[in-house]
Design a protein around this motif. Structure first.
Motif, PDB file in Angstrom:
ATOM      1  N   LEU A  17       1.317  -1.077  -0.045  1.00 29.52           N
ATOM      2  CA  LEU A  17      -0.137   0.025  -0.221  1.00 29.52           C
ATOM      3  C   LEU A  17       0.939   1.263   0.347  1.00 29.52           C
ATOM      4  CD1 LEU A  17      -2.798  -1.202   2.397  1.00 29.52           C
ATOM      5  CD2 LEU A  17      -2.548  -0.821  -0.226  1.00 29.52           C
ATOM      6  N   ALA A  18       1.677   1.366   0.353  1.00 32.33           N
ATOM      7  CA  ALA A  18       3.236   2.164   0.329  1.00 32.33           C
ATOM      8  C   ALA A  18       3.825   2.698  -1.291  1.00 32.33           C
ATOM      9  CB  ALA A  18       4.197   1.658   1.568  1.00 32.33           C
ATOM     10  N   HIS A  19       2.953   2.510  -1.778  1.00 28.62           N
ATOM     11  CA  HIS A  19       3.569   1.945  -3.642  1.00 28.62           C
ATOM     12  C   HIS A  19       2.446   1.922  -4.471  1.00 28.62           C
ATOM     13  CE1 HIS A  19       7.275   0.463  -1.330  1.00 28.62           C
ATOM     14  NE2 HIS A  19       8.334   0.927  -1.689  1.00 28.62           N
ATOM     15  N   PRO A  20       2.109   2.108  -5.437  1.00 29.41           N
ATOM     16  CA  PRO A  20       1.861   2.620  -6.724  1.00 29.41           C
ATOM     17  C   PRO A  20       1.391   0.669  -6.745  1.00 29.41           C
ATOM     18  CG  PRO A  20       3.791   3.901  -7.319  1.00 29.41           C
ATOM     19  CD  PRO A  20       3.994   3.270  -6.015  1.00 29.41           C
ATOM     20  N   LYS A  21       0.080   1.220  -6.921  1.00 27.45           N
ATOM     21  CA  LYS A  21      -0.494  -0.754  -7.781  1.00 27.45           C
ATOM     22  C   LYS A  21       0.680  -1.775  -8.932  1.00 27.45           C
ATOM     23  CE  LYS A  21      -4.345  -3.506  -8.631  1.00 27.45           C
ATOM     24  NZ  LYS A  21      -5.950  -3.352  -9.472  1.00 27.45           N
ATOM     25  N   ARG A  22       0.969  -0.726  -9.498  1.00 30.38           N
ATOM     26  CA  ARG A  22       2.276  -1.316 -11.573  1.00 30.38           C
ATOM     27  C   ARG A  22       3.014  -1.532 -10.120  1.00 30.38           C
ATOM     28  NH1 ARG A  22       2.427   4.514 -11.326  1.00 30.38           N
ATOM     29  NH2 ARG A  22       4.614   4.354 -11.398  1.00 30.38           N
ATOM     30  N   ASP A  23       3.057  -1.235  -8.971  1.00 31.46           N
ATOM     31  CA  ASP A  23       5.253  -2.123  -8.768  1.00 31.46           C
ATOM     32  C   ASP A  23       4.910  -3.386  -7.858  1.00 31.46           C
ATOM     33  OD1 ASP A  23       5.951   0.440  -9.712  1.00 31.46           O
ATOM     34  OD2 ASP A  23       6.150   1.749  -8.212  1.00 31.46           O
ATOM     35  N   TRP A  24       3.061  -3.694  -7.660  1.00 32.64           N
ATOM     36  CA  TRP A  24       2.886  -4.350  -6.650  1.00 32.64           C
ATOM     37  C   TRP A  24       4.105  -6.205  -6.813  1.00 32.64           C
ATOM     38  CZ3 TRP A  24      -2.824  -3.690  -4.714  1.00 32.64           C
ATOM     39  CH2 TRP A  24      -2.468  -2.318  -4.228  1.00 32.64           C
ATOM     40  N   PRO A  25       3.168  -6.576  -8.335  1.00 35.30           N
ATOM     41  CA  PRO A  25       4.132  -8.060  -8.425  1.00 35.30           C
ATOM     42  C   PRO A  25       6.085  -7.667  -8.434  1.00 35.30           C
ATOM     43  CG  PRO A  25       2.505  -7.415 -10.336  1.00 35.30           C
ATOM     44  CD  PRO A  25       3.111  -5.480  -8.851  1.00 35.30           C
ATOM     45  N   LEU A  26       6.168  -6.570  -8.643  1.00 39.27           N
ATOM     46  CA  LEU A  26       8.053  -6.547  -8.334  1.00 39.27           C
ATOM     47  C   LEU A  26       8.509  -6.683  -6.659  1.00 39.27           C
ATOM     48  CD1 LEU A  26      10.861  -7.177  -9.703  1.00 39.27           C
ATOM     49  CD2 LEU A  26       9.948  -4.262  -9.806  1.00 39.27           C
ATOM     50  N   LEU A  27       7.440  -6.231  -6.406  1.00 37.37           N
ATOM     51  CA  LEU A  27       7.439  -5.698  -5.164  1.00 37.37           C
ATOM     52  C   LEU A  27       7.488  -6.783  -4.498  1.00 37.37           C
ATOM     53  CD1 LEU A  27       8.594  -3.635  -2.798  1.00 37.37           C
ATOM     54  CD2 LEU A  27       5.779  -3.268  -2.140  1.00 37.37           C
ATOM     55  N   MET A  28       6.734  -7.995  -4.440  1.00 36.87           N
ATOM     56  CA  MET A  28       6.013  -8.957  -3.748  1.00 36.87           C
ATOM     57  C   MET A  28       7.182 -10.603  -3.841  1.00 36.87           C
ATOM     58  SD  MET A  28       4.209  -9.538  -1.801  1.00 36.87           S
ATOM     59  CE  MET A  28       4.215 -10.919  -0.485  1.00 36.87           C
ATOM     60  N   ALA A  63      10.769  -3.465   7.284  1.00 36.46           N
ATOM     61  CA  ALA A  63      12.489  -3.064   7.140  1.00 36.46           C
ATOM     62  C   ALA A  63      11.966  -2.249   6.049  1.00 36.46           C
ATOM     63  CB  ALA A  63      13.026  -4.076   7.045  1.00 36.46           C
ATOM     64  N   ARG A  64      10.868  -1.856   4.710  1.00 38.42           N
ATOM     65  CA  ARG A  64      10.877  -1.425   3.542  1.00 38.42           C
ATOM     66  C   ARG A  64      10.219  -0.292   4.363  1.00 38.42           C
ATOM     67  NH1 ARG A  64      11.874  -3.167  -1.236  1.00 38.42           N
ATOM     68  NH2 ARG A  64      12.437  -5.179  -1.631  1.00 38.42           N
ATOM     69  N   GLY A  65       9.659   0.112   4.965  1.00 36.62           N
ATOM     70  CA  GLY A  65       8.645   1.490   6.187  1.00 36.62           C
ATOM     71  C   GLY A  65       7.202   0.977   5.204  1.00 36.62           C
ATOM     72  N   PRO A  66       6.221   0.451   6.083  1.00 38.17           N
ATOM     73  CA  PRO A  66       4.714   0.042   5.267  1.00 38.17           C
ATOM     74  C   PRO A  66       3.752   1.686   5.276  1.00 38.17           C
ATOM     75  CG  PRO A  66       5.527  -1.040   7.352  1.00 38.17           C
ATOM     76  CD  PRO A  66       7.049  -0.244   6.632  1.00 38.17           C
ATOM     77  N   ALA A  67       2.490   1.470   4.675  1.00 35.23           N
ATOM     78  CA  ALA A  67       1.942   2.123   5.150  1.00 35.23           C
ATOM     79  C   ALA A  67       1.397   2.457   6.528  1.00 35.23           C
ATOM     80  CB  ALA A  67       1.050   2.057   3.900  1.00 35.23           C
ATOM     81  N   PRO A  68       0.922   3.218   6.679  1.00 34.02           N
ATOM     82  CA  PRO A  68      -0.208   2.689   8.510  1.00 34.02           C
ATOM     83  C   PRO A  68      -1.774   1.550   8.213  1.00 34.02           C
ATOM     84  CG  PRO A  68      -0.393   4.583   7.068  1.00 34.02           C
ATOM     85  CD  PRO A  68       0.536   3.602   6.521  1.00 34.02           C
ATOM     86  N   VAL A  69      -1.593   0.823   8.807  1.00 32.34           N
ATOM     87  CA  VAL A  69      -2.665  -0.032   9.330  1.00 32.34           C
ATOM     88  C   VAL A  69      -3.838   0.342   8.916  1.00 32.34           C
ATOM     89  CG1 VAL A  69      -4.115  -1.695  10.547  1.00 32.34           C
ATOM     90  CG2 VAL A  69      -1.010  -0.981  11.102  1.00 32.34           C
ATOM     91  N   SER A  75     -11.662  -1.012   0.129  1.00 29.33           N
ATOM     92  CA  SER A  75     -11.244  -2.144  -1.250  1.00 29.33           C
ATOM     93  C   SER A  75      -9.262  -2.253  -1.825  1.00 29.33           C
ATOM     94  CB  SER A  75     -12.277  -1.541  -2.349  1.00 29.33           C
ATOM     95  OG  SER A  75     -12.002  -0.334  -2.789  1.00 29.33           O
ATOM     96  N   VAL A  76      -8.785  -1.182  -1.508  1.00 28.88           N
ATOM     97  CA  VAL A  76      -7.343  -1.152  -2.147  1.00 28.88           C
ATOM     98  C   VAL A  76      -6.986  -2.054  -1.376  1.00 28.88           C
ATOM     99  CG1 VAL A  76      -5.552   0.386  -2.322  1.00 28.88           C
ATOM    100  CG2 VAL A  76      -7.773   1.293  -2.976  1.00 28.88           C
ATOM    101  N   SER A  77      -7.291  -1.620   0.039  1.00 26.54           N
ATOM    102  CA  SER A  77      -5.782  -2.702   1.463  1.00 26.54           C
ATOM    103  C   SER A  77      -6.319  -4.347   1.133  1.00 26.54           C
ATOM    104  CB  SER A  77      -6.256  -2.354   2.676  1.00 26.54           C
ATOM    105  OG  SER A  77      -7.992  -2.674   3.299  1.00 26.54           O
ATOM    106  N   LEU A  78      -7.777  -4.431   0.610  1.00 23.53           N
ATOM    107  CA  LEU A  78      -8.576  -6.121   0.380  1.00 23.53           C
ATOM    108  C   LEU A  78      -7.758  -6.306  -1.060  1.00 23.53           C
ATOM    109  CD1 LEU A  78     -12.351  -5.612   1.484  1.00 23.53           C
ATOM    110  CD2 LEU A  78     -10.334  -6.998   2.123  1.00 23.53           C
ATOM    111  N   VAL A  79      -7.336  -5.413  -1.819  1.00 21.20           N
ATOM    112  CA  VAL A  79      -6.645  -5.636  -3.386  1.00 21.20           C
ATOM    113  C   VAL A  79      -5.220  -5.911  -2.904  1.00 21.20           C
ATOM    114  CG1 VAL A  79      -6.618  -4.998  -5.705  1.00 21.20           C
ATOM    115  CG2 VAL A  79      -7.975  -5.084  -5.093  1.00 21.20           C
ATOM    116  N   ALA A  80      -4.833  -5.157  -2.680  1.00 22.63           N
ATOM    117  CA  ALA A  80      -3.162  -5.621  -2.211  1.00 22.63           C
ATOM    118  C   ALA A  80      -3.303  -7.095  -0.998  1.00 22.63           C
ATOM    119  CB  ALA A  80      -3.268  -4.671  -0.891  1.00 22.63           C
ATOM    120  N   THR A  81      -4.357  -7.485  -0.134  1.00 30.99           N
ATOM    121  CA  THR A  81      -4.358  -8.458   0.506  1.00 30.99           C
ATOM    122  C   THR A  81      -3.794  -9.929  -0.757  1.00 30.99           C
ATOM    123  OG1 THR A  81      -5.436  -7.520   2.943  1.00 30.99           O
ATOM    124  CG2 THR A  81      -5.553  -9.488   2.235  1.00 30.99           C
TER     125      THR A  81
END
Length: 131
Positions: A17-28, A63-69, A75-81
């Motif tokens: 959630l601390a990054h744009p959605k397009r970066d999620w696959p690479l970040l994971m 260690a990556r500095g996550p977003a707040p809970v 819905s965005v957090s559910l998609v990220a989960t």
């Protein structure tokens, strides 16, 4: 990588959630790989990796500095989960596939057992396996 818990999934979701959605696959993919490397380091040297932590997905994500809970119904957090869970499932499937390919036996669970052992998990293991 250490066993994945609910806390690992929540921490990885916050990291996404601390990054744009397009970066999620690479970040994971990076976080899963780093957790694996940190776990190997921990097993080898008996202590946490200086930068990557203890080998858990949570230590790498925090260690990556996550977003707040996030709010649970967001819905965005559910998609990220969902993205975290999907990435973990792909990671595990790939690791199992690679383990299967490294084994000389066509039946990895039976590779160390004699052919006539009564505790085979597969009925087709009773035939002779050429190695």
């Amino acid at each position: 990588m250490r066993e994945i818990t609910q806390g690992d999934i929540c921490a990885a979701t916050r990291a996404l959630l601390a990054h744009p959605k397009r970066d999620w696959p690479l970040l994971m993919a990076q976080m899963l790989y780093e957790a694996h490397v940190a776990d190997c380091y921990r097993k080898r040297f008996g202590r946490a990796h200086p930068r990557l932590g203890t080998g858990s997905l949570m230590s790498v994500a925090l260690a990556r500095g996550p977003a707040p809970v996030p709010v649970a119904a967001d819905s965005v957090s559910l998609v990220a989960t969902g993205a975290v869970i999907a990435a973990v499932l792909v990671w595990r499937a790939e690791r199992q596939r690679k383990a299967w390919l490294r084994d000389e036996s066509p039946f990895p669970c039976c590779a160390q057992m004699p052919i006539s052992a009564p505790w085979h998990k597969h009925p087709f293991c009773n035939s002779r396996i050429s190695r």
